[in-house]
Design an enzyme around this catalytic site. Structure first.
Site, short mmCIF file in Angstrom:
data_model
loop_
_atom_site.label_atom_id
_atom_site.label_comp_id
_atom_site.label_asym_id
_atom_site.label_seq_id
_atom_site.Cartn_x
_atom_site.Cartn_y
_atom_site.Cartn_z
N THR A 187 -5.25 10.12 -0.31
CA THR A 187 -6.66 9.74 0.26
C THR A 187 -6.82 10.76 1.20
O THR A 187 -5.93 11.55 1.98
CB THR A 187 -6.79 8.34 1.03
OG1 THR A 187 -5.75 8.49 2.03
CG2 THR A 187 -6.66 7.38 0.21
N SER B 202 -12.25 5.61 3.87
CA SER B 202 -11.15 6.30 2.74
C SER B 202 -11.89 6.79 1.72
O SER B 202 -12.96 6.28 1.10
CB SER B 202 -10.25 4.94 2.42
OG SER B 202 -9.73 5.32 1.35
N TYR C 140 -13.70 5.10 10.40
CA TYR C 140 -12.94 5.85 9.20
C TYR C 140 -13.31 5.26 8.01
O TYR C 140 -13.47 3.96 7.58
CB TYR C 140 -11.51 5.36 9.36
CG TYR C 140 -10.12 5.43 8.18
CD1 TYR C 140 -9.26 6.42 8.55
CD2 TYR C 140 -10.10 5.21 7.11
CE1 TYR C 140 -8.18 6.93 7.68
CE2 TYR C 140 -9.19 5.49 6.08
CZ TYR C 140 -8.27 6.31 6.51
OH TYR C 140 -7.33 7.02 5.77
N HIS D 298 0.76 -1.17 -0.12
CA HIS D 298 -0.09 -0.08 0.07
C HIS D 298 0.62 1.21 -0.01
O HIS D 298 0.30 2.28 -0.23
CB HIS D 298 -1.01 0.01 1.11
CG HIS D 298 -2.42 0.55 0.92
ND1 HIS D 298 -2.30 1.68 0.05
CD2 HIS D 298 -3.38 0.20 1.22
CE1 HIS D 298 -3.58 1.96 -0.10
NE2 HIS D 298 -4.48 1.17 0.58
#
Length: 636
Positions: free
Chosen positions: A477, A466, A464, A350
């Site tokens: 992001t 994204s 959360y 990532h």
């Protein structure tokens, strides 16, 4: 069928009229929000998580920060940003956040997306699909590097902007102005600066901070099977792709190789703590493995061929998210994984990029490999000598390395052992019905998660979601904070006060949640969230070496950033489901998709949380919300 001659059309997916990077130069810059907006948005996100006394304390700290040290930091950040117009203020800190993290990448950072099966069932044979997907992936790489890949554009009015006429005109507008031309017709070109890291790239473990490595000159593919490493060239010296029948022959050779699995599979090392792995890698290099490791690091990508079929969706998620640890190289920008029955997916590292780039890659190679497959189940592999073309990599291991691999395997097995993955599909409605009722589909899914957690655990926690900021140069992001005073009020009405509420009241509460969530989403996509701004300011403060401002030492700040419910959504014709591990030990990792007439949800958790029960509560919440929207009376 295409002829695979010299650099003909077969080498490329398509030839875009508009060059791939045509808009990149003129993309708008990610804005640094106003400090007062950030503080207001931050306090709005804190409100549902705190009691009155706690909120007052946090509010006081926030206003002190806004007037004092926060203002100074903000002005420094803005000044710094003005001096770095080639990038965004979040780029450096965000790479640092990923690359300085010392936890293993597997389960903590890497995510997966699995492909839908090929609609023609006989094409799901492992060798056929592996060949077709590999060929399509190479064609994607060649198309991108030649500048022929269609630029990534978000069209708000496709009838005007997604037309041949518009493309023919915009290609003649200079790159420094092209974005404005697209903007005039309501089209938003997206940042494509991450795409080059898809290929020939890997994350190298280093002490304290890892490095991203890319070698675009390398011409070989890395293939893993039974924990063995194989490489063969897929590009010739003129830059042309090997014939698909030759790629098929080499993959068939690897699939029929009877070599036993190695006693000490190297793949486990890429699942280790990053500092531990950095030291072991140094040992590997000092022990005569430099050339073999370079082959791994510089390979086009990693193709992982598994020797078992997929049993069900849960087994699919486990296979794609972590697998057995031996048949993956988690540091590669991505692993293309193909199981014995042709089930395919991508596990991606990532730090180099976000879901947007990976999803575009998956969409293109799914479309290409299913619409115009390079080989068919009847195709004969080329009669080439694969035993000379394919090289099995041998690694020289001393006792310390063998012990390191054994330890890495023990740790990997233990962490995977504790991970649960659960799925549901809700078939009583989806995007179409919600749009009819004029509520946001994403808002409804997020409301269901809030309601479910309240039903299961009796509280509202940090959540959360994204959101991509790829509309800006080097955007990454931003966070949407789905837990709000509105979702809390609505969830409490459904979970605790159902008998007292009329259907109209409940409908009104859902609409309020939807309106507010829509606003948050729009703000985040426009770079007007608060999380990245506060993260940038904090990064600046800590770089000075002094104690962090009180604002950042507030328990409420820590709690808001301890995301118990972490969520991410995507819907695509190519992707069956996606998922990732929880971001905290007592959290849920929620991958979800709102389709036209159903909603899918995939949840990861560790033993302190019950993911199966959470999903039962999500299902119940969705049922209640849909019934209320249909005007039905809901029983508790």
């Amino acid at each position: 069928r295409r002829g695979y001659g010299s650099a003909g059309a077969a080498e490329y997916l398509h030839r875009s009229v508009v060059p791939t990077m045509h808009y990149q130069k003129s993309l708008p810059r990610l804005p640094v929000p106003k400090l007062e907006d950030t503080i207001r948005r931050y306090l709005n996100a804190q409100k549902p998580l705190l009691n009155d006394d706690q909120f007052r304390k946090t509010e006081e700290l926030a206003h002190q920060f806004e007037k004092g040290i926060g203002r100074e930091l903000h002005e420094q950040l803005v000044a710094q940003d003005k001096q770095n117009k080639h990038t965004s203020y979040i780029t450096g800190p965000w790479f640092d956040m990923y690359l300085k993290a010392r936890e293993p990448v597997v389960l903590n950072f890497n995510a997966f997306m699995s492909f839908n099966p090929d609609p023609k069932s006989e094409y799901n044979d492992q060798l056929t699909r592996a060949t077709n997907m590999t060929v399509s992936a190479i064609r994607f790489m060649k198309t991108f590097r030649a500048g022929y890949l269609e630029p990534e554009v978000f069209h708000l009015n496709p009838e005007k902007s997604d037309t041949e006429l518009f493309k023919k005109i915009i290609r003649f507008v200079p790159s420094s102005l092209s974005w404005f031309g697209a903007y005039m017709v309501n089209a938003y070109p997206l940042d494509m600066s991450q795409y080059f890291r898809l290929f020939n790239s890997t994350r190298l473990p280093k002490l304290d901070r890892d490095e991203l490595y890319t070698d675009e000159k390398a011409k070989h593919l890395l293939v893993l099977r039974k924990g063995n490493f194989y490489v063969f060239d897929v590009i010739d010296r003129d830059g042309n792709m090997l014939k698909p029948s030759e790629i098929q022959a080499h993959l068939k050779y690897i699939l029929s190789d009877n070599s036993p699995a190695p006693a000490f599979p190297l793949g486990y090392l890429s699942s280790e703590n990053r500092d531990t792995w950095a030291l072991l890698r140094k040992n590997l290099l000092d022990n005569g493995n430099e050339e073999a490791l370079r082959k791994v690091d510089s390979a086009l990508f990693c193709l992982s061929l598994d020797d078992f079929p997929i049993k069900d969706f849960v087994h699919l998620s486990h296979t794609m998210l972590h697998g057995d640890g031996a048949n993956r190289w988690y540091d590669k920008s991505f692993n293309l994984i193909i199981a014995k029955d042709g089930t395919a997916g991508v596990n991606f590292e990532h730090s180099w990029g976000d879901g947007v780039a990976v999803l575009r890659f998956q969409n293109e190679i799914f479309k290409d490999s299913t619409n115009v497959p390079a080989v068919s189940p009847q195709s004969q592999p080329a009669s080439v000598d694969s035993s000379t073309a394919v090289r099995k990599l041998d690694f020289k291991l001393n006792d310390a390395l063998k012990a390191g691999i054994t330890k890495a395997k023990e740790k990997f097995d233990a962490s995977v052992e504790g991970l649960s993955l659960n799925l549901i599909q809700f078939h009583e409605g989806g995007k179409e019905l919600l749009k009819q009722k004029k509520v946001s589909p994403d808002a409804v899914a997020q409301l269901a998660f809030q309601m479910a957690f309240l039903r299961q655990y009796g509280q509202t926690v940090a959540t959360y979601e994204s959101c991509s900021t790829a509309a800006f140069k080097h955007g990454r992001t931003e966070t949407i904070r789905p837990a709000s005073v509105h979702t809390k009020k609505c969830s409490e009405a459904f979970v605790r006060e159902l008998s007292k509420r009329s259907t109209e009241e409940l409908q009104k509460l859902i609409v309020e949640c939807s309106t507010y969530h829509g606003r948050l989403t729009k703000e985040a996509a426009m770079g007007q969230g608060f999380d990245r701004h506060l993260f940038g300011l904090r990064n600046l403060a800590s770089s000075k070496g002094a104690a962090l401002p009180d604002f950042y030492q507030d328990q409420a700040y820590a709690r808001l950033n301890y995301n118990i419910i972490s969520t991410s959504t995507l819907v695509s014709p190519a992707v069956q489901l996606g998922g990732f591990g929880p971001v905290v030990p007592d959290g849920f990792g929620v991958g979800y998709q709102v389709h036209d007439d159903w909603i899918g949800c995939n949840v990861s958790s560790y033993p302190t949380r019950n993911g199966k029960e959470f999903l039962q509560c999500v299902h119940k919440s969705l049922e209640d919300i849909f019934n209320v929207l249909k005007g039905k009376k809901v029983g508790s």
